[in-house]
Design an enzyme around this catalytic site. Sequence first.
Site, short mmCIF file in Angstrom:
data_model
loop_
_atom_site.label_atom_id
_atom_site.label_comp_id
_atom_site.label_asym_id
_atom_site.label_seq_id
_atom_site.Cartn_x
_atom_site.Cartn_y
_atom_site.Cartn_z
N ASP A 37 1.78 -19.01 27.07
CA ASP A 37 0.54 -18.72 27.80
C ASP A 37 0.31 -19.84 28.80
OD1 ASP A 37 -1.92 -16.60 27.08
OD2 ASP A 37 -2.55 -18.33 28.28
N ARG A 39 -2.49 -21.13 29.17
CA ARG A 39 -3.47 -22.02 28.52
C ARG A 39 -2.81 -22.72 27.34
NH1 ARG A 39 -8.02 -18.66 26.47
NH2 ARG A 39 -6.47 -17.02 26.33
N TYR A 145 -7.64 -3.76 39.56
CA TYR A 145 -6.87 -3.78 38.31
C TYR A 145 -6.08 -2.47 38.16
CZ TYR A 145 -6.27 -3.72 33.16
OH TYR A 145 -5.78 -3.65 31.88
P1 NAD Z 1 -6.50 -11.15 27.81
O1 NAD Z 1 -7.24 -11.42 29.07
O2 NAD Z 1 -7.19 -11.30 26.52
O3 NAD Z 1 -5.18 -12.07 27.77
C1 NAD Z 1 -4.38 -12.28 28.89
C2 NAD Z 1 -3.66 -13.60 28.69
O4 NAD Z 1 -2.86 -13.86 29.85
C3 NAD Z 1 -4.63 -14.81 28.54
O5 NAD Z 1 -4.36 -15.51 27.35
C4 NAD Z 1 -4.35 -15.65 29.79
O6 NAD Z 1 -4.46 -17.03 29.55
C5 NAD Z 1 -2.92 -15.25 30.11
N1 NAD Z 1 -2.58 -15.47 31.53
C6 NAD Z 1 -3.36 -15.23 32.62
N2 NAD Z 1 -2.74 -15.63 33.72
C7 NAD Z 1 -1.52 -16.12 33.35
C8 NAD Z 1 -0.42 -16.68 34.05
N3 NAD Z 1 -0.45 -16.84 35.38
N4 NAD Z 1 0.67 -17.05 33.34
C9 NAD Z 1 0.70 -16.92 31.98
N5 NAD Z 1 -0.34 -16.42 31.26
C10 NAD Z 1 -1.43 -16.01 31.95
O7 NAD Z 1 -5.87 -9.68 27.94
P2 NAD Z 1 -5.47 -8.68 26.76
O8 NAD Z 1 -6.67 -7.90 26.41
O9 NAD Z 1 -4.73 -9.41 25.72
O10 NAD Z 1 -4.49 -7.70 27.56
C11 NAD Z 1 -3.09 -7.87 27.52
C12 NAD Z 1 -2.44 -6.81 28.39
O11 NAD Z 1 -2.84 -5.51 27.95
C13 NAD Z 1 -2.81 -6.90 29.87
O12 NAD Z 1 -1.70 -6.54 30.66
C14 NAD Z 1 -3.88 -5.85 30.01
O13 NAD Z 1 -3.96 -5.35 31.32
C15 NAD Z 1 -3.38 -4.79 29.05
N6 NAD Z 1 -4.47 -3.91 28.61
C16 NAD Z 1 -5.53 -4.44 27.90
C17 NAD Z 1 -6.57 -3.60 27.53
C18 NAD Z 1 -7.77 -4.14 26.76
O14 NAD Z 1 -8.68 -3.37 26.47
N7 NAD Z 1 -7.78 -5.43 26.41
C19 NAD Z 1 -6.54 -2.24 27.87
C20 NAD Z 1 -5.46 -1.75 28.60
C21 NAD Z 1 -4.42 -2.59 28.95
#
Ligand code: NAD
Length: 323
Positions: A37, A39, A145
């Site tokens: 990640d 972070r 998005y």
């Molecule tokens: P989240 O925002 O909780 O986690 C995303 C993670 O990506 C974070 O930990 C962030 O630090 C990391 N990140 C951001 N920029 C980065 C970079 N440049 N390099 C490396 N890491 C980076 O999101 P989530 O809910 O865990 O979603 C994960 C995936 O599932 C995403 O692709 C999201 O679009 C997809 N998704 C999520 C949902 C939902 O309801 N949460 C629904 C549909 C699709």
Amino acid sequence: MLERNRILVIGAGGQLGRELCRTLAAVFGEDAVVASDIREEVRTHFSYCHFEPLNIFAPDRMDRIIQGHNITQIYHLAAILSADGEVDPHATWQVNLDGLLLVLETARRMKIEKLFWPSSIAVFGGNTEKKGTRQHTVIQPNTVYGIAKSAGELWCRYYHKKYGLDVRSLRYPGLIGHRSLPGGGTTDYAVDIFHHAVQGRPYTCYLERDMRLPMMYMPDAVKAALDLMREPEEKIKVRTGYNIQGMSFTPLEVYESILRFYPKFKVRFRPDFRQKIAENWPRKVDDSLARNDWGWNPKYDLDFMTEDILNHLEKGPLSKIII
Ligand code: NAD
């Protein structure tokens, strides 16, 4: 039995990644999983497997991690979610689409065997039918998005067709987990509301009480990804993103489900800009292709999920599970 796969999860520190990594470690072995990640501070959640700090915009570092750990599969989860994505559309496009292109290209160059990248119901828009939204239908997303997800789906299909990269994707609905707070999506209320109930605090919901949306409990979301990734290549007929349906409910229905356990819990409804985003999304999707092609079959409904989440939250204070 442990398998020989070695798996890199990019963006593992988020809502989905934390739960996915635990399951991957249980299935493939703790040594087989490399969580990463941008972070560094989320490292504490991955004491049981490998952790590497990684920004997707550092492809050289990504190459070194892949080589160093002999990675065979990647789950690319890093993204800016739908509601947060509207704050800075260009930055969102960069992370969500340019970031995906970097990962696709790395996977092609490094001969990764399989790549998973989640798409979303946000690919659909105001002109798409809302009930039983079909796999192949009008795709006119309203958010940056959703635009990035729909373009990303086409790029995945392109890489599969042109380079033979085995990239697989699901159009997730709103995901609901209890291990972390959500990261700025339109369906976050369905996670926050449980935390408020357990903490004895009233909740103000930013969607209308009757805003029905497709949702999925995290164990089903993780199961869907693993089921899809397990299938032999020839079974995967959709190379954009498969529709998958878990459950559909309104804020009022989830409130009523919680009231069975917390009868004094109070919720009020104050819709904001996220209501408009939600209105353009399906109420329920038709996932018959996912069911037919690779046997998709969710386990949780609303009441089963409510009971499970409340059980987990009552055992551990919020402050201990969130960074
Ligand atoms: P989240 O925002 O909780 O986690 C995303 C993670 O990506 C974070 O930990 C962030 O630090 C990391 N990140 C951001 N920029 C980065 C970079 N440049 N390099 C490396 N890491 C980076 O999101 P989530 O809910 O865990 O979603 C994960 C995936 O599932 C995403 O692709 C999201 O679009 C997809 N998704 C999520 C949902 C939902 O309801 N949460 C629904 C549909 C699709």
